[in-house]
Write a protein that holds these residues in place. Structure first.
Motif, PDB file in Angstrom:
ATOM      1  N   TYR A   1      45.605  34.522  40.947  1.00 61.77           N
ATOM      2  CA  TYR A   1      45.193  35.892  40.641  1.00 61.77           C
ATOM      3  C   TYR A   1      43.691  35.955  40.386  1.00 61.77           C
ATOM      4  O   TYR A   1      42.990  36.829  40.906  1.00 61.77           O
TER       5      TYR A   1
ATOM      6  N   GLU B   1      53.159  44.932  49.089  1.00 60.59           N
ATOM      7  CA  GLU B   1      51.699  44.800  49.029  1.00 60.59           C
ATOM      8  C   GLU B   1      51.205  43.817  50.080  1.00 60.59           C
ATOM      9  O   GLU B   1      50.116  43.989  50.647  1.00 60.59           O
TER      10      GLU B   1
ATOM     11  N   LYS C   1      46.843  43.246  44.107  1.00 60.00           N
ATOM     12  CA  LYS C   1      48.096  43.761  43.544  1.00 60.00           C
ATOM     13  C   LYS C   1      49.252  42.808  43.841  1.00 60.00           C
ATOM     14  O   LYS C   1      50.142  42.623  43.007  1.00 60.00           O
ATOM     15  N   GLN C   2      49.225  42.194  45.017  1.00 62.02           N
ATOM     16  CA  GLN C   2      50.264  41.224  45.344  1.00 62.02           C
ATOM     17  C   GLN C   2      50.178  40.007  44.429  1.00 62.02           C
ATOM     18  O   GLN C   2      51.205  39.509  43.934  1.00 62.02           O
TER      19      GLN C   2
ATOM     20  N   GLN D   1      43.222  48.195  41.604  1.00 61.21           N
ATOM     21  CA  GLN D   1      44.220  49.194  41.991  1.00 61.21           C
ATOM     22  C   GLN D   1      44.263  49.441  43.493  1.00 61.21           C
ATOM     23  O   GLN D   1      45.240  49.993  43.996  1.00 61.21           O
TER      24      GLN D   1
ATOM     25  N   SER E   1      55.993  42.811  45.715  1.00 63.21           N
ATOM     26  CA  SER E   1      54.908  41.945  46.201  1.00 63.21           C
ATOM     27  C   SER E   1      54.883  41.890  47.725  1.00 63.21           C
ATOM     28  O   SER E   1      53.809  41.903  48.333  1.00 63.21           O
TER      29      SER E   1
END
Length: 478
Positions: free
Chosen positions: A385, A174, A302-303, A296, A171
């Motif tokens: 998220y 990213e 992504k983190q 992606q 994480s």
């Protein structure tokens, strides 16, 4: 106590510990994360995505490429983020270390005096070290050896904690990529703002020259009694207003250069840049692709996904705290009251081996609180998220619309500039022929100046929109 009775009691205790540990409280279930729509509402269905283009290719200006390259080498913000990666890496190593036995070596020496009128002291009084000698009151103690302890990871608590630490390490990587993306976009936007200010300064200076010429004409006309002092003062006021605007732009240029130098991690200095003007540069063409590609390509998404995965693992670790833990402790060494006896084998040999099974029985409030907190952080990570995906989708959709609308605005503004610029020559000619009032000349110059400034700002917004959508698509970090 008889062996059978001892085994029975130990069995009952182990059963109680296992029963108490396996009973965990009920949690609120985390919601399922929502996914974005299949396509952007204002874009084509093409899968071509500008976010995959490397920043050195996307930005064609060599001066801008040089600035970005310098920033990636010198930026303090990026250096701070790299240290966060090291911290997460070390945390992962610490979790890995807990899976292995802890082995310690030690050497010690001391002296001990036991009270005579105690059970130990009274017993020592009748004990001889050597024939004819009693244990001395002041008894030395010398020892050396190793000890080892190991927690058997029966419930995979330690392995899950290690996996959570590894996920957080990914994480932070990213997060570093997201910092790079934002840094590149911020430098590009600041650079284009600097080009726009250069253009505005040039236009203001040209306007000052025109106003100065008009002022000279009206002064001549006043001398010939064809104009009044009021007209002269009006023209002088316009010139002074434009001159003050010139210094205002010069200050903004200095501030923008300082900001760029700050992003580059260096002290104030001149920023080399394109001198052809922002109006003569064409923004890059962009393709948004489809929303699912954001999952992606965008580092922040992504983190957030990795943070969510780590939060789920934290819940498993917190749940394992309710279960009993099995620990093994062993020791091996030598101990004696005289250094010469330390290596005397096997008399001075010291050896121990023990195992224990321990679990919470009563007052599990602290464990429950951590369990509930871990679950709350998991739910929080789900919403974060979802929010990150929603923000990314809206950013791309907004900038797609912005690019389209700014292009239309620029075309109309360009026509407006041409029209109002033509009025300057017309009004000047009419004014010289005494067929137009001086106010018409002033208004023509003022309207033309405002339209030119607005045209440059529109062009700047075009570049900002292209840069922002490149960032929103996840471009720049690769």
């Amino acid at each position: 106590m008889k062996p059978v009775k001892f085994i029975l009691i130990a069995g009952i205790l182990c059963t109680c510990i296992l029963y108490a540990g396996c009973k965990t409280p009920t949690l609120v279930q985390a919601p399922e994360a929502k996914t974005p729509p299949a396509n952007f509402s204002n874009a084509s269905d093409s899968v071509s995505n500008s976010g995959v283009i490397k920043w050195k290719t996307f930005f064609s200006d060599s001066h801008l490429v040089s600035l970005i390259d310098t920033a990636l080498k010198n930026s303090q913000e990026l250096a701070i983020t790299l240290q966060e990666i090291d911290i997460a890496r070390n945390e992962m190593r610490a979790k890995q270390g807990r899976l292995l036995p802890f082995i310690e070596g030690g050497v010690g020496a001391g002296i001990d005096k036991t009270g005579r009128y105690t059970s130990q002291g009274a017993g020592d009084a009748s004990t001889d070290i050597t024939p004819g000698k009693q244990v001395p009151d002041w008894l030395p103690d010398y020892r050396f050896g190793i000890t080892a302890s190991w927690e058997a990871d029966i419930w995979k608590k330690l392995r899950t904690a290690k996996k959570a630490a590894f996920t957080r390490y990914l994480s932070t990587i990213e997060g570093k990529n997201f910092v790079i993306t934002n840094l590149i976009a911020e430098i590009a936007n600041s650079y284009y703002e600097l080009l726009a200010l250069d253009n505005q300064l040039q236009i203001v200076r040209q306007t000052i020259q025109l106003q100065q010429n008009a002022l000279n004409i009206v002064r001549i006309q006043k001398q010939a009694a064809a104009a009044t002092e009021l007209a002269v003062k009006k023209f002088e006021g316009e010139v002074l207003g434009s001159q003050s605007l010139e210094y205002d732009i010069l200050q903004k240029i200095q501030e923008k250069e300082n900001k760029l130098n700050y992003l580059l991690g260096r002290y104030p200095q001149h920023i080399d840049r394109d001198t052809t003007g922002i109006l003569n540069i064409t923004p890059s063409q962009v393709a948004a692709g489809i929303p699912s590609q954001l999952l992606q390509k965008r580092p922040d998404i992504k983190q957030a996904a990795l943070d969510l995965e780590a939060a789920k693992l934290d819940v498993k670790v917190a749940k394992a705290e309710f279960y009993p833990s099995f620990n093994i402790v062993a020791g091996l060494g030598f101990q004696a009251f005289n250094p010469s006896y330390l290596v005397k084998f096997p008399e001075s040999l010291l050896f121990s081996l023990a195992g224990d099974l321990a679990g919470p029985l009563i007052n599990k409030s602290a464990i429950k609180a951590e369990y509930y907190s871990a679950n709350a952080r998991q739910i929080q990570a789900v919403y974060n998220y979802e929010r990150t995906i929603l923000n990314a989708y809206i950013e791309v959709s907004t900038e797609l619309s912005n690019i389209k609308n700014q292009q239309q605005i620029f075309e109309l503004k360009a026509k407006q500039v041409d029209t109002l610029t033509a009025t300057i020559n017309i009004s000047n000619a009419l004014f010289k022929a005494a067929r137009a009032d001086y106010l018409e000349v002033l208004l023509s110059q003022r309207d033309a100046l405002e339209s030119k400034m607005e045209l440059i700002e529109t062009k700047l917004r075009q570049f900002n929109a292209v840069t922002n959508i490149y960032r929103s698509l996840g471009g720049g970090w690769n």
